[in-house]
Design an enzyme around this catalytic site. Structure first.
Site, short mmCIF file in Angstrom:
data_model
loop_
_atom_site.label_atom_id
_atom_site.label_comp_id
_atom_site.label_asym_id
_atom_site.label_seq_id
_atom_site.Cartn_x
_atom_site.Cartn_y
_atom_site.Cartn_z
N GLY A 1 7.40 55.20 -22.78
CA GLY A 1 8.62 55.42 -23.55
C GLY A 1 8.34 56.37 -24.69
CD GLN B 1 7.25 57.98 -30.40
OE1 GLN B 1 7.99 57.63 -29.50
NE2 GLN B 1 5.97 57.66 -30.45
CB CYS C 1 2.81 53.37 -31.54
SG CYS C 1 4.07 54.59 -31.95
CG LEU C 2 2.66 57.62 -26.83
CD1 LEU C 2 3.65 58.47 -26.05
CD2 LEU C 2 1.28 57.65 -26.18
CG HIS D 1 7.40 50.63 -29.39
ND1 HIS D 1 6.19 50.16 -29.83
CD2 HIS D 1 7.39 51.95 -29.64
CE1 HIS D 1 5.48 51.16 -30.32
NE2 HIS D 1 6.19 52.27 -30.22
CD GLU D 2 9.60 54.24 -27.19
OE1 GLU D 2 9.72 55.02 -28.15
OE2 GLU D 2 8.49 53.93 -26.73
CG HIS E 1 9.57 55.08 -32.44
ND1 HIS E 1 8.70 55.41 -33.47
CD2 HIS E 1 8.78 54.71 -31.40
CE1 HIS E 1 7.44 55.24 -33.06
NE2 HIS E 1 7.47 54.80 -31.81
#
Ligand code: ZN
Length: 165
Positions: free
Chosen positions: A45, A50, A88-89, A130-131, A134
């Site tokens: 995701g 991001q 997390c990226l 999670h997304e 963000h």
């Protein structure tokens, strides 16, 4: 040119993203870049902030099927939660246990301007929460105790420094 994924400390990750008022070529271009960045980073995701875009767009990889969701909203969650290790990226190299709802029901709009509903369980429910976080400027480290967060971020900064050397 590769798309840079913004990392911890970048203010765009702390901003509340704006809803899309129209679905135009620009929105499509952003979504395509996001899918590309997610694939390259091996993520399941990604949220627009991001890649530095403060707009309410998320992309998800549901078992190899890519979903692009505009103005997504969680409309229902289960009572039950579970605690699982998460990363997390935008905070690469570190992980921590985070408690999230076991199931979520997400509603959004596709690039073809059609409403779409996704019901996620387990890992997918986690990715959705999670997304969406963000889009609201929230990161998984925010769920940790202050002491745990401090030590995790210390580890993160140490690893980043090692990588730069
Ligand atoms: Zn993330």
């Amino acid at each position: 040119m590769s798309i840079e994924i913004r990392t911890y400390g970048d203010s765009v990750l702390r901003r509340v993203a704006d809803p899309l008022t129209k679905i135009d070529a620009e929105a499509k271009r952003i979504a395509e870049k996001m899918v590309e960045a997610m694939i390259r980073a091996n993520g399941i995701g990604l949220a627009a902030p991001q890649i530095g875009v403060s707009k309410r767009i998320i992309v998800l990889d549901l078992n190899g099927e890519f979903h692009i969701l505009l103005n997504p909203e969680i409309i229902e969650t289960s009572q039950e939660s579970e605690e699982i290790v998460e990363g997390c990226l935008s905070i690469p190299g570190v992980n921590a246990e985070v408690t999230r709802k076991l199931r979520t029901h997400l509603r959004g709009i596709t690039l073809d301007e059609k409403p779409v509903d996704i019901e996620g369980e387990g890992l997918m429910a986690r990715a959705i929460q999670h997304e969406i976080d963000h889009l609201n400027g929230v990161l998984f480290v925010d769920y940790l105790s202050p002491a745990r967060r401090r030590s995790l971020l210390k580890e993160y900064h140490r690893k980043q420094k090692e990588k730069d050397e």
